[in-house]
Design a protein around this motif. Structure first.
Motif, short mmCIF file in Angstrom:
data_model
loop_
_atom_site.label_atom_id
_atom_site.label_comp_id
_atom_site.label_asym_id
_atom_site.label_seq_id
_atom_site.Cartn_x
_atom_site.Cartn_y
_atom_site.Cartn_z
N LEU A 198 0.83 -1.21 0.00
CA LEU A 198 0.00 0.00 0.00
C LEU A 198 0.86 1.26 0.00
O LEU A 198 0.51 2.25 -0.65
CB LEU A 198 -0.94 -0.01 1.20
N GLY A 199 1.98 1.24 0.69
CA GLY A 199 2.89 2.38 0.69
C GLY A 199 3.46 2.63 -0.69
O GLY A 199 3.53 3.79 -1.14
N LEU A 216 2.10 1.72 -3.56
CA LEU A 216 1.02 2.22 -4.41
C LEU A 216 0.73 3.70 -4.13
O LEU A 216 0.48 4.47 -5.06
CB LEU A 216 -0.25 1.40 -4.18
N ASP A 217 0.80 4.09 -2.88
CA ASP A 217 0.59 5.50 -2.52
C ASP A 217 1.64 6.39 -3.17
O ASP A 217 1.32 7.43 -3.74
CB ASP A 217 0.60 5.65 -1.01
N VAL A 218 2.89 5.97 -3.09
CA VAL A 218 3.97 6.74 -3.71
C VAL A 218 3.78 6.80 -5.23
O VAL A 218 3.94 7.86 -5.84
CB VAL A 218 5.35 6.13 -3.36
N PHE A 242 0.93 6.49 -7.02
CA PHE A 242 -0.20 7.34 -7.39
C PHE A 242 0.08 8.81 -7.10
O PHE A 242 -0.34 9.68 -7.86
CB PHE A 242 -1.47 6.89 -6.67
N THR A 243 0.79 9.10 -6.02
CA THR A 243 1.13 10.49 -5.72
C THR A 243 2.04 11.06 -6.81
O THR A 243 1.85 12.19 -7.27
CB THR A 243 1.82 10.59 -4.35
#
Length: 59
Positions: free
Chosen positions: A44-45, A47-49, A51-52
């Motif tokens: 999840l981390g 994916l967050d990076v 997408f950001t």
């Protein structure tokens, strides 16, 4: 009042029938949960990076 005492008596009888896991089983289960949690958190981390970064490129 009699039914309340009967209820707790039956609860005690049922709890004596329970097969509790051994210490090794509990430790193994905790390891699986901990490792799974860490893996999901890392995914999840990432994916967050991702997408950001993609949003910063777009906007």
């Amino acid at each position: 009042m009699k039914k309340i005492f009967q209820f707790f008596k039956e609860c005690g009888v049922e709890l004596r029938k329970v097969v509790w896991p051994s210490r090794n089983d509990v430790v193994a289960s905790v390891k699986v949960v901990f490792i799974s949690t860490v893996i999901i958190a890392v995914i999840l981390g990432l994916l967050d990076v991702l997408f950001t970064s993609a949003m910063r490129l777009v906007f």
